[in-house]
Design a protein around this motif. Structure first.
Motif, short mmCIF file in Angstrom:
data_model
loop_
_atom_site.label_atom_id
_atom_site.label_comp_id
_atom_site.label_asym_id
_atom_site.label_seq_id
_atom_site.Cartn_x
_atom_site.Cartn_y
_atom_site.Cartn_z
N GLY A 104 35.59 47.04 53.23
CA GLY A 104 36.10 45.78 52.30
C GLY A 104 36.88 46.26 50.96
O GLY A 104 37.92 45.72 50.58
N ARG A 105 36.49 47.51 50.38
CA ARG A 105 37.31 48.08 49.43
C ARG A 105 38.69 48.51 49.89
O ARG A 105 39.58 48.47 48.92
N ALA A 106 38.73 48.89 50.99
CA ALA A 106 40.22 49.44 51.53
C ALA A 106 40.86 48.34 51.48
O ALA A 106 42.07 48.45 51.47
N LEU A 107 40.34 47.26 51.99
CA LEU A 107 41.24 46.01 52.12
C LEU A 107 41.53 45.15 50.75
O LEU A 107 42.35 44.17 50.97
N ALA A 108 40.97 45.34 49.86
CA ALA A 108 40.80 44.55 48.66
C ALA A 108 42.25 44.42 48.09
O ALA A 108 42.49 43.29 47.64
N PRO A 109 43.35 45.37 48.13
CA PRO A 109 44.63 45.13 47.67
C PRO A 109 45.33 43.87 48.38
O PRO A 109 46.13 43.28 47.85
N LEU A 110 44.87 43.52 49.77
CA LEU A 110 45.37 42.53 50.52
C LEU A 110 45.17 41.12 49.49
O LEU A 110 46.19 40.23 49.84
N ALA A 112 32.47 42.87 41.10
CA ALA A 112 32.75 41.39 41.41
C ALA A 112 31.99 40.38 40.72
O ALA A 112 30.54 40.78 40.49
N ARG A 113 32.40 39.27 40.58
CA ARG A 113 31.30 38.28 40.24
C ARG A 113 31.13 37.24 41.71
O ARG A 113 31.62 37.39 42.31
N ALA A 164 30.76 33.27 47.48
CA ALA A 164 32.11 33.94 47.03
C ALA A 164 31.94 35.02 46.01
O ALA A 164 31.01 35.06 45.14
N PHE A 165 33.01 35.95 46.52
CA PHE A 165 32.84 37.13 45.79
C PHE A 165 34.25 37.35 45.03
O PHE A 165 35.32 37.41 45.78
N HIS A 166 34.24 37.09 43.72
CA HIS A 166 35.37 37.03 42.75
C HIS A 166 35.70 38.18 42.14
O HIS A 166 34.89 38.87 41.61
N ALA A 167 36.92 38.70 42.46
CA ALA A 167 37.38 39.98 41.83
C ALA A 167 37.48 39.74 40.28
O ALA A 167 37.51 38.81 39.63
#
Length: 183
Positions: A58-64, A152-153, A172-175
């Motif tokens: 998930g962290r690797a995909l975060a920039p998406l 994340a919130r 929901a995971f909010h950045a």
């Protein structure tokens, strides 16, 4: 682009262009986007890799996220079909204490940002094996949480149980808002 991000993060990647969506993807998408008017790509979980791997994925995909990509981790908050078959519950049966205790623990850990505890849920959460005899239905939570980035919130959008033993919680995971990004 997704495969390249995963490879850059040192994660194993394989692409199967012929495989369709499984029920863990198409059921929530059918409810969320009944017109099927968005492009969709599904990542398979790798059960043998465990929670830490899926958090890293998930962290690797975060920039998406910054490219307008919605990342959904669809699994099951509790998933013990053996217990379901044994009990033969009615849809509105109350949840037994071992389901409630597990769900409450995960909720508290998520809201409080106790990511290491969540990753080690098998060892730390009450009744973890009763609720998840195997990891595969819980691992998408870690990919979604990882995609929200550090700090994340966490927000619970829904919680309920079907048949007492199948929790249907939605988060929901909010950045975290970055100081260098204008509102």
């Amino acid at each position: 682009a997704v495969a390249a991000r995963l490879q850059a993060a040192g994660l194993p990647v394989g692409v199967d262009r012929a495989r369709g969506l499984d029920h863990g993807a198409w059921v929530p998408l059918l409810l969320m986007y009944p017109q099927a008017d968005i492009p969709v790509m599904q990542l398979s979980i790798q059960t043998e890799q465990g929670p830490a791997h899926h958090l890293a994925l998930g962290r690797a995909l975060a920039p998406l996220r910054d490219e307008g990509v919605l990342i959904i981790g669809s699994g099951s908050f509790t998933h013990n079909l053996g217990e379901f078959r044994k009990r033969r519950p009615e849809i509105d049966d109350p949840a037994p204490s071992w389901v409630v205790d597990f769900a409450d623990w995960v909720h508290s850990a998520a809201i409080e940002g106790r990511i290491d505890d969540l990753v080690n849920y098998r060892r730390l959460a009450p009744h973890a094996r009763d609720n998840h005899p195997t990891d595969e239905h819980f691992l998408p939570l870690f990919a979604a949480l990882g995609a929200a980035g550090e700090n994340a919130r966490v927000e619970r959008l829904h919680n309920s149980a079907n048949y007492g033993v199948l929790r249907m919680d939605v988060y929901a995971f909010h950045a975290e808002r970055r100081a260098d990004v204008a509102a």
